[in-house]
Structures are given as structure tokens and as C-alpha cells.
Design a protein around this motif. Sequence first.
Motif, PDB file in Angstrom:
ATOM      1  N   GLU A 149       0.984  -1.319  -0.121  1.00 29.71           N
ATOM      2  CA  GLU A 149       0.028  -0.080   0.071  1.00 29.71           C
ATOM      3  C   GLU A 149       1.042   1.271  -0.023  1.00 29.71           C
ATOM      4  O   GLU A 149       0.444   2.151   0.193  1.00 29.71           O
ATOM      5  CB  GLU A 149      -0.908   0.040   1.314  1.00 29.71           C
ATOM      6  CG  GLU A 149      -1.637  -0.900   1.557  1.00 29.71           C
ATOM      7  CD  GLU A 149      -2.525  -1.180   2.549  1.00 29.71           C
ATOM      8  OE1 GLU A 149      -2.745  -0.108   3.174  1.00 29.71           O
ATOM      9  OE2 GLU A 149      -3.191  -2.143   3.154  1.00 29.71           O
ATOM     10  N   GLY A 150       2.330   1.115  -0.372  1.00 29.12           N
ATOM     11  CA  GLY A 150       2.987   2.198   0.169  1.00 29.12           C
ATOM     12  C   GLY A 150       3.581   2.451   1.133  1.00 29.12           C
ATOM     13  O   GLY A 150       3.702   1.523   2.007  1.00 29.12           O
ATOM     14  N   LEU A 151       4.047   3.811   1.729  1.00 29.21           N
ATOM     15  CA  LEU A 151       4.645   3.747   3.079  1.00 29.21           C
ATOM     16  C   LEU A 151       3.703   4.350   3.975  1.00 29.21           C
ATOM     17  O   LEU A 151       2.651   5.305   3.513  1.00 29.21           O
ATOM     18  CB  LEU A 151       5.950   4.671   2.791  1.00 29.21           C
ATOM     19  CG  LEU A 151       7.145   4.101   2.189  1.00 29.21           C
ATOM     20  CD1 LEU A 151       7.147   4.028   0.952  1.00 29.21           C
ATOM     21  CD2 LEU A 151       8.365   4.391   2.889  1.00 29.21           C
ATOM     22  N   GLN A 170       3.505   9.600  -2.115  1.00 27.15           N
ATOM     23  CA  GLN A 170       4.175   8.997  -3.528  1.00 27.15           C
ATOM     24  C   GLN A 170       3.250   8.129  -3.828  1.00 27.15           C
ATOM     25  O   GLN A 170       3.611   6.689  -3.384  1.00 27.15           O
ATOM     26  CB  GLN A 170       5.261   9.101  -3.573  1.00 27.15           C
ATOM     27  CG  GLN A 170       6.209  10.268  -3.378  1.00 27.15           C
ATOM     28  CD  GLN A 170       7.570  10.116  -3.791  1.00 27.15           C
ATOM     29  OE1 GLN A 170       8.430  10.485  -3.068  1.00 27.15           O
ATOM     30  NE2 GLN A 170       7.993   9.646  -4.794  1.00 27.15           N
ATOM     31  N   THR A 171       1.993   7.881  -4.377  1.00 29.59           N
ATOM     32  CA  THR A 171       1.291   6.706  -4.715  1.00 29.59           C
ATOM     33  C   THR A 171       1.843   5.777  -5.472  1.00 29.59           C
ATOM     34  O   THR A 171       1.436   4.603  -5.890  1.00 29.59           O
ATOM     35  CB  THR A 171      -0.328   7.264  -5.149  1.00 29.59           C
ATOM     36  OG1 THR A 171       0.111   8.030  -6.044  1.00 29.59           O
ATOM     37  CG2 THR A 171      -1.024   7.953  -3.859  1.00 29.59           C
ATOM     38  N   GLY A 176       0.500  -3.259  -5.695  1.00 27.61           N
ATOM     39  CA  GLY A 176      -0.299  -4.207  -5.101  1.00 27.61           C
ATOM     40  C   GLY A 176       0.172  -5.750  -4.964  1.00 27.61           C
ATOM     41  O   GLY A 176       1.109  -6.113  -5.908  1.00 27.61           O
ATOM     42  N   LEU A 177      -0.143  -6.400  -4.126  1.00 31.82           N
ATOM     43  CA  LEU A 177       0.130  -7.702  -4.060  1.00 31.82           C
ATOM     44  C   LEU A 177       0.361  -8.587  -5.307  1.00 31.82           C
ATOM     45  O   LEU A 177       1.005  -9.293  -5.756  1.00 31.82           O
ATOM     46  CB  LEU A 177      -0.620  -8.529  -2.973  1.00 31.82           C
ATOM     47  CG  LEU A 177      -0.134 -10.106  -2.891  1.00 31.82           C
ATOM     48  CD1 LEU A 177       1.101 -10.277  -2.333  1.00 31.82           C
ATOM     49  CD2 LEU A 177      -1.035 -10.586  -1.701  1.00 31.82           C
ATOM     50  N   GLU A 178      -1.106  -8.594  -6.030  1.00 31.40           N
ATOM     51  CA  GLU A 178      -0.926  -9.382  -7.156  1.00 31.40           C
ATOM     52  C   GLU A 178      -0.081  -8.795  -8.405  1.00 31.40           C
ATOM     53  O   GLU A 178       0.157  -9.822  -9.170  1.00 31.40           O
ATOM     54  CB  GLU A 178      -2.425  -9.363  -7.694  1.00 31.40           C
ATOM     55  CG  GLU A 178      -3.540 -10.046  -6.507  1.00 31.40           C
ATOM     56  CD  GLU A 178      -3.007 -11.614  -6.328  1.00 31.40           C
ATOM     57  OE1 GLU A 178      -2.643 -12.244  -7.430  1.00 31.40           O
ATOM     58  OE2 GLU A 178      -3.220 -11.919  -5.304  1.00 31.40           O
ATOM     59  N   THR A 179       0.216  -7.676  -8.404  1.00 31.94           N
ATOM     60  CA  THR A 179       1.065  -7.278  -9.450  1.00 31.94           C
ATOM     61  C   THR A 179       2.478  -7.805  -9.202  1.00 31.94           C
ATOM     62  O   THR A 179       3.186  -8.012 -10.108  1.00 31.94           O
ATOM     63  CB  THR A 179       1.086  -5.673  -9.378  1.00 31.94           C
ATOM     64  OG1 THR A 179       0.061  -5.106  -9.825  1.00 31.94           O
ATOM     65  CG2 THR A 179       2.173  -5.144 -10.293  1.00 31.94           C
ATOM     66  N   VAL A 180       2.694  -7.833  -7.967  1.00 32.66           N
ATOM     67  CA  VAL A 180       4.139  -8.349  -7.595  1.00 32.66           C
ATOM     68  C   VAL A 180       4.152  -9.956  -7.916  1.00 32.66           C
ATOM     69  O   VAL A 180       5.429 -10.394  -8.368  1.00 32.66           O
ATOM     70  CB  VAL A 180       4.543  -8.230  -6.129  1.00 32.66           C
ATOM     71  CG1 VAL A 180       5.796  -8.676  -5.481  1.00 32.66           C
ATOM     72  CG2 VAL A 180       4.536  -6.489  -5.888  1.00 32.66           C
ATOM     73  N   LYS A 181       3.169 -10.660  -7.534  1.00 31.24           N
ATOM     74  CA  LYS A 181       3.086 -11.954  -7.788  1.00 31.24           C
ATOM     75  C   LYS A 181       3.178 -12.395  -9.376  1.00 31.24           C
ATOM     76  O   LYS A 181       3.820 -13.395  -9.683  1.00 31.24           O
ATOM     77  CB  LYS A 181       2.013 -12.632  -7.117  1.00 31.24           C
ATOM     78  CG  LYS A 181       1.739 -12.775  -5.414  1.00 31.24           C
ATOM     79  CD  LYS A 181       0.628 -13.603  -5.079  1.00 31.24           C
ATOM     80  CE  LYS A 181       0.637 -13.795  -3.555  1.00 31.24           C
ATOM     81  NZ  LYS A 181      -0.659 -14.584  -3.412  1.00 31.24           N
ATOM     82  N   ASN A 182       2.560 -11.646 -10.028  1.00 32.18           N
ATOM     83  CA  ASN A 182       2.533 -11.559 -11.401  1.00 32.18           C
ATOM     84  C   ASN A 182       4.007 -11.224 -11.971  1.00 32.18           C
ATOM     85  O   ASN A 182       4.318 -11.837 -12.914  1.00 32.18           O
ATOM     86  CB  ASN A 182       1.516 -10.689 -12.068  1.00 32.18           C
ATOM     87  CG  ASN A 182       1.449 -11.085 -13.567  1.00 32.18           C
ATOM     88  OD1 ASN A 182       1.080 -11.991 -13.759  1.00 32.18           O
ATOM     89  ND2 ASN A 182       1.785 -10.124 -14.497  1.00 32.18           N
ATOM     90  N   ASN A 183       4.434 -10.286 -11.400  1.00 26.81           N
ATOM     91  CA  ASN A 183       6.078 -10.049 -11.791  1.00 26.81           C
ATOM     92  C   ASN A 183       6.947 -11.361 -11.714  1.00 26.81           C
ATOM     93  O   ASN A 183       7.844 -11.803 -12.602  1.00 26.81           O
ATOM     94  CB  ASN A 183       6.414  -8.837 -11.121  1.00 26.81           C
ATOM     95  CG  ASN A 183       5.807  -7.533 -11.735  1.00 26.81           C
ATOM     96  OD1 ASN A 183       5.262  -7.734 -12.884  1.00 26.81           O
ATOM     97  ND2 ASN A 183       6.019  -6.378 -11.104  1.00 26.81           N
ATOM     98  N   PHE A 184       6.507 -12.086 -10.610  1.00 22.33           N
ATOM     99  CA  PHE A 184       7.500 -13.268 -10.272  1.00 22.33           C
ATOM    100  C   PHE A 184       6.996 -14.471 -11.214  1.00 22.33           C
ATOM    101  O   PHE A 184       7.854 -15.162 -11.859  1.00 22.33           O
ATOM    102  CB  PHE A 184       7.025 -13.870  -8.900  1.00 22.33           C
ATOM    103  CG  PHE A 184       7.882 -13.637  -7.657  1.00 22.33           C
ATOM    104  CD1 PHE A 184       8.920 -14.256  -7.533  1.00 22.33           C
ATOM    105  CD2 PHE A 184       7.562 -12.390  -7.135  1.00 22.33           C
ATOM    106  CE1 PHE A 184       9.947 -13.951  -6.388  1.00 22.33           C
ATOM    107  CE2 PHE A 184       8.461 -11.914  -5.777  1.00 22.33           C
ATOM    108  CZ  PHE A 184       9.418 -12.647  -5.670  1.00 22.33           C
TER     109      PHE A 184
END
Length: 286
Positions: A149-151, A170-171, A176-184
Motif C-alpha cells: 500500500e506504499g509507505l 507518493q502513490t 499491489g500484491l497481485e502485481t508483484v506475484k505476477n512479476n514473479f
Amino acid sequence: MPENKPLPDDLRDRYLDLVKRSLTGALSEDNDSILGGVRMLGAKGIKKRTANAVAKVAGKLDLEIAYKKPYDPVARESGLDWPARAESMIGLKRMTNIQDCIAAVIADGVPGDLIETGVWRGGAVIFMKANLVAWGDTTRKVWVADSFEGLPPPDASRFPADKGDELHTQTGLAVGLETVKNNFRRYDLLDDDVEFLVGWFKDTLPVAPLGDIAVMRLDGDMYESTIQAIEVLYPKLSPGGFCIIDDFGSHATQAGQAVHDYRDKNGITEPIIQIDEFGAFWRKSL
């Protein structure tokens, strides 16, 4: 790529070089400035706010407005710029530091998992996993800790060093979690040995089922985020393990000061080694 068979040295080096150049945007020379992109989200200036508004209209038409900027390999080496599309903004030197630390703990048989606190789009932790795959190491987990969710807004009453900090606005830092998982997944590196700790560090790290740690990488920018992570994780760091602080130099009065305060309080005297203008690390005595 099989995960139980190490690559030959030359292929491992070539694979990891390709992955880190891709993750940092060096491979594609990613340096576009995108209207309403990560560099502009949450900005207060009238020009950037106007650009964001125009970008929203374009987005409704499935359009992206960008202008080309000259790629600077020197800036990308030290992570001094902010790639628009790449999975990491830490640059090649700090990526290579991760590679060197993992190679050392594997060579020396240092027990423990790998963790990053504060992952943005996941580039550094994806690279951690790529290193384990390249070495054929299936004994370690990679822990991905982030609010997604940012800082947090600064808690100046408890952490005066963070007074006036505006990183929470700084949005573009909120991924999001799903974006990071998809990058993996895009790098074919998401499996059961990648664990996600979702939430603020003060809530997730003290109760996480973490055992020994071989490499810990803290990228929380703020004093609060850094001290909350190091207080929990450093006692779990194995002798011979590495503590990496991404923001040691860039946020010297916040992340850097938290590190100094923790080291002084706990009598830690191992020398701190600067990686580039931003990051630093040290190795816990064997």
C-alpha cells in the motif's frame, strides 16, 4: 529451468546478468517519462497534477502518452534514475551486491532464508529467487515483506527523524500484491518457496514464522520502517550472513540513522561498506 541442478558457472553468470539487466530496465534502456506514470503519481506540483489528469483521460481510451528521454547507463548503474516500466529502481550495482552476498552464503554454507522488507514491484526479491534457482539451491525460502500500500504516514511523536516525511503521498510507491506475484510469474520464479508477508512491518515481522536468515535487505526509506525491521530480523541473521540497507545513504537521517542507532545499542562493530550513493551493507562476523 530445473531448480535442483546448479547451472555451470558461465551460464549462471550469463543468466543472472540477463535477469538483473531486465529487472532494472537496463536491457531495454527503459527511460521513458510516462504522463501519469510512476514518477508523477501523488505529485503536488500543478504541472504534474495536470499531467496526471490528462493521463487519466487517455487511460479511459486505452492510450498511454510518453516522451522519450536519453538513456543514461551511468545513472542506471547506481540507481540514480527511476525507470518507468522496470521491476526495480535500485540499479545494477545494488543488484550485483545481492548476487555477491548470495554467492558468499552458499559457498560458505551459511544457513538461512532470504528476505527483503519493502519490495515495490518486486525486482530485488525476484532476483534473489533467480539466484537460488541458478545455484540449484532448494533449501531456502525468499520472504517478500511489504504493505503493498506504499509507505505509512510519519509517526513523528515516536520517530522524530521521520517528521515531515511525505513518502506516503507518493502513490507510485504503492504496488499491489497481485502485481508483484505476477512479476514473479513473468520470470517463471513463483513457487511455494516464495512467501509473502502482507502488512505494516510492525504487525507482520514479529509474528512471521521466520527461522534463520542468511541475507536480509531492508528498503523501507523511513526511520520507523527500518528500525522495526532490523530489530526483529537482525537477531535471526546467521553468523556470516549479510545485512543490506538500500537507503543508508539516500535517507541518511532516517534509514541511515536507524541503522546507526541499532548498531550502537547492540554493540555491532562490523564495518559498513558503501555499495553506491544509496545502499550499504555489512557481513555479520562468522
